[in-house]
Design an enzyme around this catalytic site. Structure first.
Site: not given
Length: 436
Positions: A143, A180, A373
Site C-alpha cells: 500500500d 491509506h 480497501s
C-alpha cells in the site's frame, strides 16, 4: 515521438541473472549491457530483473531461481508514435505497466459501526480465547506505507519487521505518513493483533511523483518478486505469510486496449499475473480488494462502468477477492460486483468482509475505514488469525479458501452471487471446522 513506460520480457543472460541474485542483499541494479533489448527502448537499470516462472511450475522447481529461469521481466521506456506499441518490438514481448490506485470510498454514506462492532461480528474475543491472534504470522501490506506512531496513538501495538520490505521510494518501514496504508494495517490487526506486519509501500512510486494515491504495476511486480525471494530462503521468521492488496485499476482504459497481447486486466500471461501465481504456489495466502465500481455509489474514476470491473490480479484464480459489506451485513454501494472481467475468473468476488466503520482514523478524524480497501485487510486479518494454529504447511491456501467459502454467511443459498461472492467471512466458524 511519445515515450511510454512498459514491461519487457527478455531471454536469460548474465546481465539479468546477476543483479536478480542480489535482490535480497541490497544490490540488484543492471550494470552490464543487456543483449536483445529492442530498438527505441531505454531499460531502467535501477529495476532489479525479475525471473518469470512457467505456469505449471511448483515450489522448489529449479526454474523459479534466477540461475535456471529462461526469461526475465524488466522495466523500460520506449519511443512510440502509435496509439499503442506493437505486441513485440524486435521480437521482444511488450506488456503494459499501468497506473494502479488504492480503493477507499469517500462520500457514499456516513460511517456505519465501530471497531467494537466489527470485533463482535468476527468473533474476535472467541478467536483470542482459542489462541488465534496472528502470533507467528506475517501480513504484508502492499500500500502507501505504515505509520506505527499513528497506530500506537489509536491504542494498537504493531510489530513490524524492518528486514523484510521493499520500497520504490525509500523511507523506513513503519515511519510513513498516516494514510491509506496505515488504515489497512490497522484493519488487518483487528482479528490478528499479534501478527507481524511487513511494510511494502508500493503506491509511493517515484514514477508517479510520490503520490499517496497511485503507483505503477511494475513496482507491485518488484515487491512480489521480493516476497518470492523471501519464501525461497531456507529460513523465515514466520510460519505463514498473508498478503493484502487494496488496490487495482478503476477502468480498463488505464491499460492497453482490448485485444493487445500485452494487456494486464484480462491477461493471465501478463508478468504480474504470473508472479502472483508463483507466490501462491509457495502456499502464501493472497487477498485482493474487489474494487469500488459497484452500482449504487461507483467511484468517479470508474467512468460510469459497473460491469466486469474486477480486473487483473483482483480476478486471479489464486487470490481471495473481497467485496465490502457494512457492519449490518449489507453490501456497501461502492463494492464492485461480479462477474470478473472476461479472460480472468468469472466467479469473483469470492467472499465479503466488513468496511465503512470507524476504526483507524488514518484518513482523518471521524473518517471511516472505507472502500473495499478496508474490507480486504479486515478479511486478511481473519486469515492470519486462523493461520496462527493452522500454518500453510498444514493446509494449502485453496483448501483454506474452500473452508472459508463453506462457512460464509450466505447471500445466495444456492451458491455464488455477484454482490458478495459466496458470502460474508465467518472466521470463528471456520476455526471450529478446522478443529482449532
Amino acid at each position: 515521438m511519445v515515450e511510454r513506460r512498459v514491461i519487457l520480457v527478455l531471454p536469460a543472460q548474465d546481465a539479468l541473472i546477476e543483479p536478480s541474485m542480489m535482490r535480497m542483499t541490497g544490490g540488484g541494479r543492471i550494470t552490464n549491457r543487456v543483449i536483445g533489448a529492442p530498438p527505441r527502448s531505454d531499460i531502467d537499470t535501477s529495476f532489479t530483473p525479475i525471473p518469470l516462472a512457467d505456469a505449471e511450475l511448483i515450489p522448489g522447481a529449479g526454474s523459479l531461481s534466477p540461475r535456471a529461469a529462461q526469461r526475465f521481466a524488466v522495466r523500460a521506456t520506449i519511443d512510440d508514435d502509435a496509439t499503442m506499441p506493437s505486441s513485440t518490438i524486435g521480437g521482444v514481448p511488450v506488456f503494459s505497466d499501468p497506473v494502479i490506485a488504492h480503493f477507499p470510498a469517500h462520500g457514499c454514506a456516513a460511517p456505519i459501526g465501530t471497531r467494537a462492532d466489527i470485533e463482535t461480528q468476527l468473533g474476535v474475543p472467541s478467536l483470542a480465547a482459542r489462541r488465534l491472534d496472528g502470533s507467528g504470522v506475517a501480513v504484508a501490506v502492499m500500500d502507501t506505507g505504515i505509520s506505527r506512531p499513528h497506530l500506537a496513538a489509536q491504542g494498537v501495538t504493531a510489530a513490524i519487521d524492518p528486514t523484510l520490505t521493499w520500497s520504490p521510494a525509500g523511507g523506513a518501514p513503519g515511519c510513513y505518513a498516516p494514510d491509506h496504508g496505515t488504515m489497512c494495517a490497522y484493519d488487518a490487526l483487528i482479528a490478528a493483533p499479534r501478527a507481524t506486519l511487513l511494510d511494502y509501500p508500493i503506491l509511493l512510486s517515484t514514477s508517479q511523483g510520490g503520490s499517496p494515491a497511485a503507483g505503477v504495476l511494475s513496482d507491485a511486480l518488484q515487491a512480489y518478486a521480493h516476497l518470492v525471494a523471501v519464501m525461497q530462503a531456507p529460513k523465515r521468521p514466520f510460519t505463514s505469510l498473508v498478503v493484502t492488496n487494496s488496490w487495482g485499476l478503476y477502468h480498463a482504459s488505464w491499460d492497453f486496449p482490448a485485444g493487445h497481447s500485452g494487456r494486464y486486466v484480462d491477461n493471465p500471461n501478463h508478468p504480474f499475473n504470473i508472479i502472483v501465481g508463483t507466490l501462491s504456489r509457495y502456499r502464501v495466502d493472497i487477498l485482493f480488494a474487489a474494487g469500488n465500481c459497484g452500482s449504487g455509489c461507483p467511484d468517479p474514476r470508474c467512468q460510469g462502468v459497473v460491469n466486469h470491473t474486477i480486473m487483473g490480479a483482483n480476478a486471479h484464480p489464486d487470490v481471495i477477492t473481497v467485496a465490502g459489506v457494512t457492519a449490518k451485513g449489507r453490501r456497501a454501494g461502492f463494492s464492485s460486483q461480479g462477474p470478473g472481467i472476461p479472460g480472468m475468473v468469472y466467479a469473483k468476488p469470492d467472499l465479503a468482509c466488513f468496511t465503512h466503520y470507524l476504526g483507524s482514523r488514518a484518513l482523518g478524524p471521524g473518517e471511516p475505514d472505507t472502500g473495499t480497501s478496508a474490507a480486504c485487510p479486515t478479511a486478511a486479518g481473519c486469515v492470519a488469525a486462523i493461520r496462527t494454529r493452522m500454518p500453510q504447511t498444514s493446509l494449502a491456501p485453496r483448501d483454506l479458501t474452500a473452508a472459508l467459502v463453506a462457512d460464509a454467511r450466505k447471500h445466495n443459498p444456492s451458491g455464488w452471487h455477484r454482490d458478495l461472492g459466496y458470502g460474508i467471512v465467518r472466521p470463528l466458524r471456520t476455526a471450529a471446522r478446522l478443529g482449532l
